[in-house]
Design an enzyme around this catalytic site. Sequence first.
Site, PDB file in Angstrom:
ATOM      1  N   CYS A 126      -2.363  -0.597   7.573  1.00  0.00           N
ATOM      2  CA  CYS A 126      -1.534   0.603   7.493  1.00  0.00           C
ATOM      3  C   CYS A 126      -1.604   1.396   8.799  1.00  0.00           C
ATOM      4  O   CYS A 126      -0.593   1.918   9.261  1.00  0.00           O
ATOM      5  CB  CYS A 126      -1.955   1.461   6.312  1.00  0.00           C
ATOM      6  SG  CYS A 126      -1.594   0.684   4.716  1.00  0.00           S
ATOM      7  N   CYS A 154      -6.104   1.821   5.832  1.00  0.00           N
ATOM      8  CA  CYS A 154      -6.755   0.584   6.264  1.00  0.00           C
ATOM      9  C   CYS A 154      -6.197   0.184   7.635  1.00  0.00           C
ATOM     10  O   CYS A 154      -5.213   0.763   8.106  1.00  0.00           O
ATOM     11  CB  CYS A 154      -6.509  -0.528   5.239  1.00  0.00           C
ATOM     12  SG  CYS A 154      -4.802  -1.157   5.239  1.00  0.00           S
ATOM     13  N   GLU A 206       0.903   3.836   1.847  1.00  0.00           N
ATOM     14  CA  GLU A 206       1.375   4.212   3.175  1.00  0.00           C
ATOM     15  C   GLU A 206       2.555   3.363   3.620  1.00  0.00           C
ATOM     16  O   GLU A 206       3.538   3.873   4.178  1.00  0.00           O
ATOM     17  CB  GLU A 206       0.255   4.069   4.221  1.00  0.00           C
ATOM     18  CG  GLU A 206      -0.977   4.893   3.942  1.00  0.00           C
ATOM     19  CD  GLU A 206      -2.051   4.101   3.211  1.00  0.00           C
ATOM     20  OE1 GLU A 206      -1.748   3.455   2.174  1.00  0.00           O
ATOM     21  OE2 GLU A 206      -3.213   4.141   3.644  1.00  0.00           O
ATOM     22  N   HIS A 230       0.849  -1.184   0.000  1.00  0.00           N
ATOM     23  CA  HIS A 230       0.000   0.000   0.000  1.00  0.00           C
ATOM     24  C   HIS A 230       0.886   1.236   0.000  1.00  0.00           C
ATOM     25  O   HIS A 230       2.034   1.202   0.470  1.00  0.00           O
ATOM     26  CB  HIS A 230      -0.896   0.025   1.233  1.00  0.00           C
ATOM     27  CG  HIS A 230      -1.949  -1.024   1.226  1.00  0.00           C
ATOM     28  ND1 HIS A 230      -3.021  -0.990   2.096  1.00  0.00           N
ATOM     29  CD2 HIS A 230      -2.118  -2.147   0.482  1.00  0.00           C
ATOM     30  CE1 HIS A 230      -3.805  -2.034   1.874  1.00  0.00           C
ATOM     31  NE2 HIS A 230      -3.271  -2.752   0.904  1.00  0.00           N
TER      32      HIS A 230
END
Length: 147
Positions: free
Chosen positions: A87, A84, A56, A54
């Site tokens: 993260c 999410c 992040e 992801h």
Amino acid sequence: MEAADIRFMQMAMQQAREAETLGEIPIGAVIVCQSLVIAKAHNQTEMLHDVTAHAEMLALTAAANFLGSKYLKDCDLYVTVEPCPMCAGALYWAQLRKVVYAAPDHKRGFSVLNKALMHPKTQVIGGVMEQEAKMLMTDFFRKKRKN
């Protein structure tokens, strides 16, 4: 909302657009330390065949490498969609000063499960450039469904 928040979110939006051109879900992230951008990333889950890639997570790794520290206490994250839970857990351990996101994620965002997933000292701000981020995501998934 500060002018700097908008400027850095615009950079995160540019990262999201880059992700979209690569067929990735258009989420971008930027990490700033003392007004200096130290990391930029976008989703790369398809390209890397890695569900943890992801924006992040990739930005956290780049920022930690830049600073030579796993703790990012003086850093701010700008991300185009609410992180999410995975993260948010990583952000908790990194102990960022501030997390700014554009659009909420009502299905998979960390706040759906538990707002305490963020570190208690981390300031969380949502809604910076929310409409632009929502439009980018909506358009991406609309095109995806047509194919």
